[in-house]
Design an enzyme around this catalytic site. Structure first.
Site, PDB file in Angstrom:
ATOM      1  N   GLY A  72       0.796  -1.229   0.000  1.00 19.16           N
ATOM      2  CA  GLY A  72       0.000   0.000   0.000  1.00 19.16           C
ATOM      3  C   GLY A  72       0.824   1.272   0.000  1.00 19.16           C
ATOM      4  N   LEU A  73       1.954   1.238  -0.744  1.00 16.66           N
ATOM      5  CA  LEU A  73       2.785   2.439  -0.908  1.00 16.66           C
ATOM      6  C   LEU A  73       3.231   3.059   0.411  1.00 16.66           C
ATOM      7  CD1 LEU A  73       1.190   4.340  -3.944  1.00 16.66           C
ATOM      8  CD2 LEU A  73       3.432   3.265  -3.851  1.00 16.66           C
ATOM      9  N   ASN A 128       4.818   5.952 -11.266  1.00 15.79           N
ATOM     10  CA  ASN A 128       3.883   4.844 -11.068  1.00 15.79           C
ATOM     11  C   ASN A 128       2.467   5.365 -11.294  1.00 15.79           C
ATOM     12  OD1 ASN A 128       2.294   2.762 -10.152  1.00 15.79           O
ATOM     13  ND2 ASN A 128       2.965   2.887  -8.025  1.00 15.79           N
ATOM     14  N   CYS A 131      -1.777   4.121  -9.286  1.00 15.79           N
ATOM     15  CA  CYS A 131      -2.559   4.625  -8.156  1.00 15.79           C
ATOM     16  C   CYS A 131      -3.933   5.066  -8.633  1.00 15.79           C
ATOM     17  CB  CYS A 131      -1.880   5.831  -7.509  1.00 15.79           C
ATOM     18  SG  CYS A 131      -0.127   5.661  -7.270  1.00 15.79           S
TER      19      CYS A 131
END
Lengths: 304, 245
Positions: A72-73, A128, A131
């Protein structure tokens, strides 16, 4: 003597091996084990504007030939990374580092890039786009060509550094997304991020990962990644970083023949912290077997 | 941490689904009781993180409960099988911080690191008070080994078939002079112990599903009062004051 160097959108790497974001932290744990200067580069842990604690436990599950994760980053936020991690990276790694960034809005992506623009050691910004977009009902930026192009334009305006868009494989046509990024000015693309998956715990009859779904990685996804790199190579002219299930020097050669200029190694680092070191040591022999004096000659070779 | 090859030397059943597995190899990276090894088992992608029960110059003793296919394979591996291993992971128990009157508490398979800890305390001239909890007498193991060390031993079973009927918390409460705990066991047990008012401080060994085991993937992080910590690298031992439930 085989020449292992590659050029990624103007950034010279001594070899094509790059530990993938999320499997290498900010280099600290691996630098305790070996001199990480042998690496071409490394992609640091995905960083967002604000600190993120990540998902609840459990975050990890296993499968045949790989694993699922839903971290979850989790990250300390861009300001803390620039303040605390960048000076340490300079101590443990002398080459260009790849700054992986995440974002939940166009402005967040752009702001992260602005802040990284003056960080000298950042050679490439890897964006990225897996998301969810908080302004578009949670739809992933990376699953829609128009949204992917919007992020690309926003980050290109915010930085002079080469920008590589990291693409999700959870789409119908990844080549169309890559083309949209190229048309919007991306300097390169990196693929694939993890495949969305799930395991169910037979004891509880509930999903094993608290987040329910997790990203699938490891050797089992390698052929999926090779196929997608192949498709994207046919569709774009910008360089490709191939990623997904790479575990050996032979896998690196395969990924490059499919179209990759450089190769990221992810889950293999978690299983064997020396995986990248071993791969780099084995690359010259694989090149000799394939009859190339420069490893860069492999890129796209399977399309000829 | 180092990456070494361990060779299976023996495996014996201690009770039900609990086995003692002895491995041979380079143990130089193991410095503290409560550390763990991460074993690469043939046919599985992720390694199996297993607490170290005890070690000497050339052998490592593990107590393994069969929890799934991986641990089932591990306890049935034949002598001579070689396993690629990341050894000496995690922070470990530090009994030098435990004051004059500690109590060591193990629940079920969680007694594994308590044994190595007790042996080292004994070697340092301390006679440890050890409290062990099991479901029932038929699940009990390692009592003779603890007695052989010369520990003072308290036992509780949930059904009362051995020792005191109840939980390890009852054993700790029966010795109110003990104000420092070193413990490993299931999460509900750790939580109940953590809440005991007689304890001023203590060291609690946690477990989590891990990706790497050496701090890189942050798959096993849990919240603490000092921020998120990695069970594998910052733990598995956390101190009483930093734990949040």
């Amino acid at each position: 003597m085989v020449n292992l160097s590659v050029n990624l959108a103007g950034v010279e790497l001594k070899n094509p091996i790059i530990p993938a974001s999320g499997t290498f932290g900010f280099g600290r744990e691996y630098a305790e084990l070996y001199d990480i200067n042998i690496l071409g580069s490394f992609s640091w842990k995905g960083t967002t504007a604000d600190m993120r604690l990540g998902n609840p436990q459990p975050r990890i599950a296993e499968m045949a030939g790989g694993m699922l994760n839903a971290v979850g980053l989790q990250n300390p936020g861009i300001d803390a990374v620039i303040r605390d991690e960048v000076p340490n990276i300079a101590k443990i790694f002398s080459g260009p580092v790849i700054a992986n960034i995440g974002g939940f809005s166009l402005e967040e992506y752009a702001e992260n890039c602005r802040k990284l623009n003056d960080v000298e050691q950042v050679g490439i910004i890897e964006v990225n786009i897996s998301c969810p977009n908080v302004h578009a009902g949670g739809k992933n930026f990376g699953s829609d060509p128009a949204l992917a192009a919007q992020v690309t334009e926003a980050v290109k305006k915010a930085t002079n550094k080469p920008v590589f868009m990291k693409l999700t494989p959870n789409v119908t046509d990844i080549a169309a997304i890559a083309k949209a990024c190229e048309d919007a000015g991306a300097d390169g693309v990196c693929l694939i991020n993890t495949l969305l998956g799930m395991r169910i715990n037979l004891n509880t009859k509930k999903p094993l990962i608290a987040n329910r779904t997790g990203g699938v990685s490891g050797p089992a996804v390698f052929p999926v990644a090779v196929r997608m790199v192949w498709d994207v190579y046919e569709a774009v002219k910008i360089p490709i970083i191939g990623c997904g299930g790479v575990s050996s020097a032979e896998d690196v050669a395969e990924m490059m023949l499919a179209g990759a200029t450089a190769v990221e190694v992810g889950a293999a680092n978690l299983k064997d912290p020396y995986a990248c070191k071993t791969i780099i040591e084995n690359l010259p022999a694989v090149c000799e077997r394939l009859g190339v004096a420069n490893i860069s000659e492999l890129t796209g070779g399977a399309h000829k | 941490m180092n990456k070494v090859t361990y060779t299976i030397r023996s495996s014996r059943q201690l009770a039900g689904d609990i086995f003692e597995v002895i491995l041979e190899g380079d143990t130089s990276a193991i410095t503290m009781p409560g550390q763990f090894v991460n074993l690469d088992l043939p046919g599985f992608f992720l390694r199996r993180p297993i607490s170290i029960c005890d070690w000497d110059e050339s052998t490592v003793k593990l107590l393994v409960k069969i929890a799934g296919k991986g641990t089932d394979m591990l306890v049935h591996l034949k002598s001579g099988v070689e396993l690629d291993t990341l050894s000496g992971l995690g922070n470990g128990f530090d009994f030098t911080l435990a004051g004059e009157h500690p109590i060591l508490v193990g629940g079920g398979i969680g007694i594994a690191p308590i044994y190595g800890l007790a042996r080292r305390m004994k070697a340092a001239g301390i006679t440890p008070l050890v409290a062990l909890g099991f479901r029932s007498a038929k699940d009990a193991f390692y009592l003779e080994e603890f007695k052989a060390l010369g520990c003072e031993l308290l036992v509780a079973t949930e059904d009362g078939s051995m020792g005191m009927k109840g939980f390890v918390t009852d054993l700790v409460k029966s010795r109110p002079e003990r104000d420092y705990i070193l413990t490993c066991g299931p999460l509900p047990m750790l939580k109940a112990l953590h809440a005991l008012p007689q304890l001023t401080d203590g060291q609690f060994s946690f477990e989590a599903r891990m990706g790497c085991g050496f701090g890189a993937c942050v798959g096993c992080t849990i919240p603490t009062k000092d921020g998120y910590k990695r069970v594998c690298k910052d733990g598995p031992i956390l101190y009483k004051e930093e734990i949040v439930w």
